[in-house]
Design a protein around this motif. Structure first.
Motif, PDB file in Angstrom:
ATOM      1  N   ILE A  24       0.840  -1.201   0.000  1.00 46.05           N
ATOM      2  CA  ILE A  24       0.000   0.000   0.000  1.00 46.05           C
ATOM      3  C   ILE A  24       0.875   1.252   0.000  1.00 46.05           C
ATOM      4  O   ILE A  24       0.623   2.194  -0.757  1.00 46.05           O
ATOM      5  N   CYS A  25       1.910   1.259   0.822  1.00 47.20           N
ATOM      6  CA  CYS A  25       2.827   2.413   0.852  1.00 47.20           C
ATOM      7  C   CYS A  25       3.463   2.647  -0.514  1.00 47.20           C
ATOM      8  O   CYS A  25       3.636   3.789  -0.936  1.00 47.20           O
ATOM      9  N   ASN A  30      -1.345   7.578  -1.683  1.00 46.49           N
ATOM     10  CA  ASN A  30      -2.244   8.724  -1.547  1.00 46.49           C
ATOM     11  C   ASN A  30      -3.616   8.366  -0.986  1.00 46.49           C
ATOM     12  O   ASN A  30      -4.498   9.212  -0.957  1.00 46.49           O
ATOM     13  N   PHE A  31      -3.780   7.143  -0.556  1.00 44.17           N
ATOM     14  CA  PHE A  31      -5.052   6.704   0.005  1.00 44.17           C
ATOM     15  C   PHE A  31      -4.944   6.674   1.526  1.00 44.17           C
ATOM     16  O   PHE A  31      -3.942   6.245   2.081  1.00 44.17           O
ATOM     17  N   GLU A  32      -5.995   7.133   2.177  1.00 44.39           N
ATOM     18  CA  GLU A  32      -6.041   7.119   3.630  1.00 44.39           C
ATOM     19  C   GLU A  32      -6.333   5.693   4.092  1.00 44.39           C
ATOM     20  O   GLU A  32      -7.285   5.064   3.635  1.00 44.39           O
ATOM     21  N   LEU A  33      -5.534   5.189   5.003  1.00 44.99           N
ATOM     22  CA  LEU A  33      -5.639   3.802   5.459  1.00 44.99           C
ATOM     23  C   LEU A  33      -6.266   3.741   6.849  1.00 44.99           C
ATOM     24  O   LEU A  33      -5.908   4.514   7.734  1.00 44.99           O
ATOM     25  N   THR A  74      -2.854  -2.530  -9.468  1.00 43.21           N
ATOM     26  CA  THR A  74      -4.060  -3.034  -8.798  1.00 43.21           C
ATOM     27  C   THR A  74      -5.106  -1.937  -8.626  1.00 43.21           C
ATOM     28  O   THR A  74      -6.266  -2.108  -9.000  1.00 43.21           O
ATOM     29  N   ILE A  75      -4.715  -0.819  -8.051  1.00 42.11           N
ATOM     30  CA  ILE A  75      -5.655   0.278  -7.791  1.00 42.11           C
ATOM     31  C   ILE A  75      -6.168   0.855  -9.109  1.00 42.11           C
ATOM     32  O   ILE A  75      -7.361   1.096  -9.277  1.00 42.11           O
TER      33      ILE A  75
END
Length: 142
Positions: A24-25, A30-33, A74-75
């Motif tokens: 994810i990093c 840029n996505f809030e986790l 993926t995203i």
């Protein structure tokens, strides 16, 4: 930072979360986790409570198993499929799973080399987008 879509992980503290967080990093910085520890009798119930909390302040989210490892695209591919589903189904597009290896065959909702998409009866919530606008009765996890 992507202000609208949050990534939600429910975990029991699996050792596999470290590679998940690293991916994810790397591929979704840029996505809030949001990470939740399940407190309910079932994992699905825990996810439902966590999703309800996120939906208090967000219109959409991505749920992720703690043992998923993202690929560079993926995203991007997931969000392309989300846009395609929104164009085809409007607000009823409420749950779109990512393309993945080792997923239930009926979940493969795109035909090979086609713009055609079909609804799936069951979707494995391995890594999937969900909308607050969708009927929450039909997007509850078991």
């Amino acid at each position: 930072m992507n202000k609208t879509i949050k990534i939600l992980i429910c975990t029991m503290g699996s050792r596999s979360i470290a590679p998940m967080l690293s991916s994810i990093c790397e591929y979704a910085p840029n996505f809030e986790l949001h990470i939740f520890r399940p407190m309910q009798p079932t994992f699905g119930e825990s996810y439902n409570i966590a999703m309800d909390k996120i939906f208090e302040f967000s219109d959409e989210l991505i749920i992720a198993n703690d043992d998923v490892v993202l690929w560079p695209n993926t995203i991007e591919l997931l969000l392309q499929d989300v846009e395609f589903a929104k164009q085809a189904h409007g607000d009823s597009a409420g749950f779109v799973a990512t393309r993945a290896d080792n997923i239930r065959p009926p979940q493969s909702i795109r035909y090979k080399n086609s713009e055609r998409m079909e609804r799936a009866r069951f979707v494995s919530p391995v890594f999937a987008w969900m909308s607050k606008k969708a009927d929450r009765k039909s997007t509850r996890l078991n």
